[in-house]
Motif scaffolding. Structure first.
Motif, short mmCIF file in Angstrom:
data_model
loop_
_atom_site.label_atom_id
_atom_site.label_comp_id
_atom_site.label_asym_id
_atom_site.label_seq_id
_atom_site.Cartn_x
_atom_site.Cartn_y
_atom_site.Cartn_z
N LYS A 9 0.83 -1.20 0.00
CA LYS A 9 0.00 0.00 0.00
C LYS A 9 0.87 1.26 0.00
O LYS A 9 2.08 1.19 0.20
CB LYS A 9 -0.91 -0.02 1.23
CG LYS A 9 -1.93 -1.15 1.21
CD LYS A 9 -2.75 -1.10 2.48
CE LYS A 9 -3.79 -2.19 2.54
NZ LYS A 9 -4.57 -2.11 3.79
N ALA A 45 -9.71 1.33 -7.51
CA ALA A 45 -9.89 1.28 -6.06
C ALA A 45 -11.31 0.83 -5.71
O ALA A 45 -11.51 0.00 -4.82
CB ALA A 45 -9.60 2.64 -5.44
N TYR A 49 -12.25 -2.60 -3.67
CA TYR A 49 -12.94 -2.58 -2.37
C TYR A 49 -14.46 -2.67 -2.50
O TYR A 49 -15.18 -2.23 -1.62
CB TYR A 49 -12.56 -1.31 -1.60
CG TYR A 49 -11.15 -1.35 -1.05
CD1 TYR A 49 -10.75 -2.34 -0.16
CD2 TYR A 49 -10.22 -0.38 -1.41
CE1 TYR A 49 -9.46 -2.36 0.35
CE2 TYR A 49 -8.93 -0.39 -0.90
CZ TYR A 49 -8.56 -1.40 -0.02
OH TYR A 49 -7.29 -1.42 0.50
N HIS A 52 -16.86 -3.46 0.38
CA HIS A 52 -16.98 -2.52 1.49
C HIS A 52 -17.87 -1.31 1.17
O HIS A 52 -18.01 -0.42 2.02
CB HIS A 52 -15.60 -2.02 1.92
CG HIS A 52 -14.71 -3.11 2.41
ND1 HIS A 52 -15.05 -3.95 3.46
CD2 HIS A 52 -13.49 -3.53 2.00
CE1 HIS A 52 -14.07 -4.81 3.67
NE2 HIS A 52 -13.12 -4.59 2.79
N PHE A 57 -16.21 3.23 6.69
CA PHE A 57 -14.79 3.45 6.41
C PHE A 57 -14.46 3.41 4.92
O PHE A 57 -13.31 3.62 4.53
CB PHE A 57 -13.92 2.43 7.16
CG PHE A 57 -14.27 0.99 6.87
CD1 PHE A 57 -13.74 0.33 5.77
CD2 PHE A 57 -15.14 0.30 7.71
CE1 PHE A 57 -14.06 -0.98 5.51
CE2 PHE A 57 -15.46 -1.03 7.45
CZ PHE A 57 -14.92 -1.66 6.35
N TYR A 58 -15.47 3.16 4.07
CA TYR A 58 -15.24 2.99 2.63
C TYR A 58 -14.56 4.20 1.98
O TYR A 58 -13.56 4.04 1.26
CB TYR A 58 -16.56 2.69 1.91
CG TYR A 58 -16.44 2.57 0.41
CD1 TYR A 58 -15.90 1.42 -0.17
CD2 TYR A 58 -16.86 3.59 -0.43
CE1 TYR A 58 -15.79 1.30 -1.54
CE2 TYR A 58 -16.75 3.48 -1.81
CZ TYR A 58 -16.21 2.33 -2.35
OH TYR A 58 -16.10 2.22 -3.71
N LEU A 61 -10.95 4.35 2.78
CA LEU A 61 -10.17 3.33 2.06
C LEU A 61 -9.80 3.81 0.67
O LEU A 61 -8.65 3.71 0.25
CB LEU A 61 -10.97 2.03 1.93
CG LEU A 61 -11.05 1.08 3.10
CD1 LEU A 61 -11.98 -0.08 2.75
CD2 LEU A 61 -9.69 0.57 3.48
N ILE A 65 -5.95 4.52 -0.56
CA ILE A 65 -5.31 3.62 -1.54
C ILE A 65 -4.97 4.36 -2.83
O ILE A 65 -4.08 3.94 -3.57
CB ILE A 65 -6.15 2.35 -1.78
CG1 ILE A 65 -5.28 1.19 -2.25
CG2 ILE A 65 -7.30 2.62 -2.74
CD1 ILE A 65 -4.35 0.64 -1.22
N THR A 91 -4.80 -8.18 10.12
CA THR A 91 -5.11 -6.87 9.53
C THR A 91 -4.80 -5.75 10.51
O THR A 91 -4.31 -4.69 10.13
CB THR A 91 -6.59 -6.82 9.10
OG1 THR A 91 -6.82 -7.89 8.17
CG2 THR A 91 -6.94 -5.51 8.44
N GLY A 110 -5.48 1.55 9.94
CA GLY A 110 -5.69 2.22 8.65
C GLY A 110 -4.43 2.38 7.82
O GLY A 110 -4.51 2.73 6.65
N ARG A 111 -3.29 2.12 8.41
CA ARG A 111 -2.01 2.21 7.70
C ARG A 111 -1.24 0.93 8.00
O ARG A 111 -0.26 0.93 8.71
CB ARG A 111 -1.19 3.43 8.18
CG ARG A 111 -1.88 4.76 8.01
CD ARG A 111 -1.99 5.16 6.54
NE ARG A 111 -2.56 6.49 6.38
CZ ARG A 111 -3.86 6.72 6.17
NH1 ARG A 111 -4.73 5.73 6.15
NH2 ARG A 111 -4.28 7.95 6.00
N HIS A 115 -1.70 -5.35 1.54
CA HIS A 115 -2.98 -6.03 1.33
C HIS A 115 -2.70 -7.38 0.69
O HIS A 115 -1.80 -7.50 -0.15
CB HIS A 115 -3.89 -5.23 0.39
CG HIS A 115 -5.02 -6.04 -0.15
ND1 HIS A 115 -6.17 -6.26 0.56
CD2 HIS A 115 -5.13 -6.76 -1.30
CE1 HIS A 115 -6.96 -7.06 -0.14
NE2 HIS A 115 -6.36 -7.37 -1.27
#
Length: 149
Positions: A9, A45, A49, A52, A57-58, A61, A65, A91, A110-111, A115
């Motif tokens: 990432k 992206a 995803y 999600h 949180f989408y 993300l 990314i 995760t 989140g960081r 992935h």
């Protein structure tokens, strides 16, 4: 042989962990069959995803990314999906095995550096987002006889 999708990432790229991460996968015995350095489009992206969509949180993300370059890779080997997941760790870096990639280098959910596909089906879907069939390189390695029975 099973294939899996792995992505370093933007935080992993920015922190100069690309070589270290690739090295860990190679030392495990997995075989790199495709790799790209790219900046994801919003469409890539969103496809990546898609499961999600609608979650709180989408948007974060997608924003994260697409915020910087990533390294997209396909790795091959027996049980490649589960082997890659173990190398990456949980995760949430706080819960990851300390020897895993996320356990060693991640501090924040989140960081979390990397992935990886969570199933063979996800791996197929994710590989198709980033690579065309002709971009996956099939080759033999003499070392395979020392890795697999």
């Amino acid at each position: 042989m099973e294939k899996t999708y792995v992505m370093i990432k933007p935080d992993g790229v920015q922190r100069n962990l690309t070589g270290e991460i690739i090295n860990r996968f190679e030392k495990k015995g997995l075989k790199l069959t495709a790799m790209k350095f790219l900046r994801l489009s919003p469409e890539q992206a969103e496809a990546h995803y898609q499961e999600h969509v609608g979650k709180k949180f989408y948007d974060g993300l997608i924003s994260f990314i697409t915020s910087g370059p990533v390294v997209a890779m396909v790795w091959e080997g027996e049980n490649a999906v589960s082997a890659a997941r173990k190398l990456m760790g949980s995760t949430n870096p706080a819960e990851a095995d300390p020897a895993s990639i996320r356990g060693m280098y991640g501090l924040d959910l989140g960081r979390n550096i990397i992935h990886g596909a969570d199933s063979v089906e996800s791996a197929r879907r994710e590989i198709a987002i980033y690579f065309q069939t002709g971009e996956l390189i099939s080759y033999e390695k003499n070392i395979d006889q020392w890795i697999y029975e």
